[in-house]
Design an enzyme around this catalytic site. Structure first.
Site, mmCIF file in Angstrom:
data_model
loop_
_atom_site.group_PDB
_atom_site.id
_atom_site.type_symbol
_atom_site.label_atom_id
_atom_site.label_comp_id
_atom_site.label_asym_id
_atom_site.label_seq_id
_atom_site.Cartn_x
_atom_site.Cartn_y
_atom_site.Cartn_z
ATOM 1 N N LYS A 186 33.334 42.590 47.812
ATOM 2 C CA LYS A 186 34.023 41.925 48.914
ATOM 3 C C LYS A 186 33.441 42.330 50.282
ATOM 4 O O LYS A 186 32.638 43.259 50.365
ATOM 5 C CB LYS A 186 35.516 42.269 48.873
ATOM 6 C CG LYS A 186 36.221 41.797 47.605
ATOM 7 C CD LYS A 186 36.261 40.291 47.557
ATOM 8 C CE LYS A 186 37.191 39.726 46.505
ATOM 9 N NZ LYS A 186 36.847 40.018 45.119
HETATM 10 C C1 LIG Z 1 40.157 34.484 44.712
HETATM 11 C C2 LIG Z 1 40.453 35.823 44.099
HETATM 12 N N1 LIG Z 1 41.720 36.087 43.707
HETATM 13 C C3 LIG Z 1 42.031 37.261 43.152
HETATM 14 C C4 LIG Z 1 41.106 38.264 42.965
HETATM 15 C C5 LIG Z 1 41.517 39.522 42.253
HETATM 16 O O1 LIG Z 1 41.270 40.682 42.957
HETATM 17 P P1 LIG Z 1 41.073 42.056 42.163
HETATM 18 O O2 LIG Z 1 39.789 41.973 41.432
HETATM 19 O O3 LIG Z 1 41.084 43.084 43.237
HETATM 20 O O4 LIG Z 1 42.233 42.205 41.244
HETATM 21 C C6 LIG Z 1 39.779 38.042 43.366
HETATM 22 C C7 LIG Z 1 38.748 39.072 43.181
HETATM 23 O O5 LIG Z 1 37.652 38.848 42.780
HETATM 24 C C8 LIG Z 1 39.440 36.775 43.936
HETATM 25 O O6 LIG Z 1 38.174 36.505 44.292
#
Ligand SMILES: Cc1ncc(COP(=O)(O)O)c(C=O)c1O
Length: 370
Positions: A186
């Site tokens: 990110k």
């Molecule tokens: C659009 C979106 N939603 C949710 C997430 C979930 O985040 P995490 O991987 O921190 O659980 C991500 C992460 O890649 C994402 O890109």
């Protein structure tokens, strides 16, 4: 002389000495969790996005689950979501026993198509999750207006959109709740981590209970007043996030420069459509750089790029086409989602991607799209 093949990753965190010092400082203190860094990160984050409250959690997924529960979404309720997202968006709905209703996207922002939204609303619909795909604002204002007319709650999945704005308002602060994520690919990272933001103090209170076993922040440590998980973020992660957040503008500027370099190289190639960063307000905070390639050769190009040491992504793979969801929704066709997804190719994109590597990536892309 034999040239060694380049190896360019799709994403890479940008870690500097300040980050290392910040994490080391926490490790040398006695507060690895539930210490001061989490509060400081929350304060700095809410200021950065201009939201009243922020609540740090262990991942974006944890944030989405908490957001749904805080809004009162229960088992059997329907939640409208795009399929053009990561599985986490849809999984969070399933995790609490609610029913995902996946809808199609429009071609400009790759977000939920407001025109199909109305047909998807039923008496069981409780909430809508808007996804700001690749960090670019979905048609959030229109969707929020529709939601208001039908008394529906709205969550912004802004996991890819930290630092980006819509009409001068930070993405993630347009709806009832915004959720961000800080995995190492990110814009800023905490290793693993997430953040919920809201302007509603009751929702903040619910977030805090849900993240910490249902225990109140103010009461006795052992008083459980509601349901909750352990979705806390540690001070180690929070210190890294705080240090990264302090230079988010610099990181954004670096990403913007890379986008422009890509655009300069790729604009001449008719086989490739570049993302339009000009429609991203206040500059870019893009999460990935995704071009569209004509459908018939996308997979060939993907394989050839990877074989040249350039890690690319088929991003996103629509959720409704994944085996787990396909068996639950065997007849669901989302034409635009499927068409766009089949053309998307994510190119390496991170703050310190070197100009010579961008040129190399683009040269290969020209070669393989001929
Ligand atoms: C659009 C979106 N939603 C949710 C997430 C979930 O985040 P995490 O991987 O921190 O659980 C991500 C992460 O890649 C994402 O890109």
């Amino acid at each position: 002389m034999k040239h060694s093949m380049k190896s360019i990753p799709l994403a890479k965190p940008e870690i500097n000495q300040d980050d290392i010092d910040a994490v080391t400082q926490v490790l040398q203190s006695s507060h690895l969790s539930r210490g001061p860094k989490v509060d400081q990160f929350e304060q700095a984050f809410s200021q950065a996005v201009d939201s009243s409250y922020a609540c740090a959690v262990s991942s974006g997924t944890a944030g989405l689950i908490i957001a749904l529960q805080a809004l009162g979404v229960k088992a059997g309720d329907e939640v409208i979501t795009p399929s053009f997202t990561v599985p986490a968006t849809v999984n969070s709905i399933v995790a609490i026993g609610a029913i995902p209703v996946m809808v199609d996207i429009e071609s400009e922002t790759y977000g939920i198509d407001p025109n199909v939204l109305l047909q998807a609303i039923t008496s069981k619909t409780k909430a809508i999750i808007i996804v700001h795909v690749f960090g670019k604002s979905a048609k959030a204002k229109i969707i929020i207006d529709i939601a208001k007319q039908h008394q529906l709650k709205v969550i912004e999945d802004a996991c890819e959109a930290v630092g980006n704005r819509y009409e001068n308002q930070a993405l993630g602060t347009l709806a009832d709740i915004g959720v961000f994520a800080f995995y190492p690919n990110k814009q800023i990272t905490t290793g693993e981590g997430g953040m919920l933001v809201t302007d509603n103090p009751d929702l903040l209170h619910k977030f805090q209970l849900l993240r910490n076993h249902g225990r109140s922040m103010n009461g006795d440590l052992y008083d459980q007043v509601g349901f909750g998980w352990n979705f806390r973020l540690s001070d180690i992660n929070a210190a890294l996030g705080l240090s990264q957040l302090a230079r988010i503008e610099k990181i954004k500027a670096q990403r913007q420069k890379i986008e422009k370099q890509y655009q300069n190289y790729l604009d001449q190639n008719n086989e490739i459509t570049c993302p339009k960063f000009s429609s991203c307000e206040n500059g870019s905070a893009w999460f990935v750089y995704v071009v569209k390639i004509k459908e018939y050769n996308r997979d060939e190009v993907f394989n050839a790029m990877n074989q040249s040491g350039i890690q690319c992504g088929r991003y996103f793979a629509p959720v409704h086409l994944q085996p787990f969801y396909r068996q639950k929704y065997p007849n669901l066709n989302l034409n635009n989602t499927e068409k766009i997804a089949a053309q998307c190719l994510a190119l390496p994109f991170f703050a310190d991607l070197k100009a010579e590597n961008i040129e190399y990536i683009c040269d290969k892309l020209h070669k393989y799209t001929k």
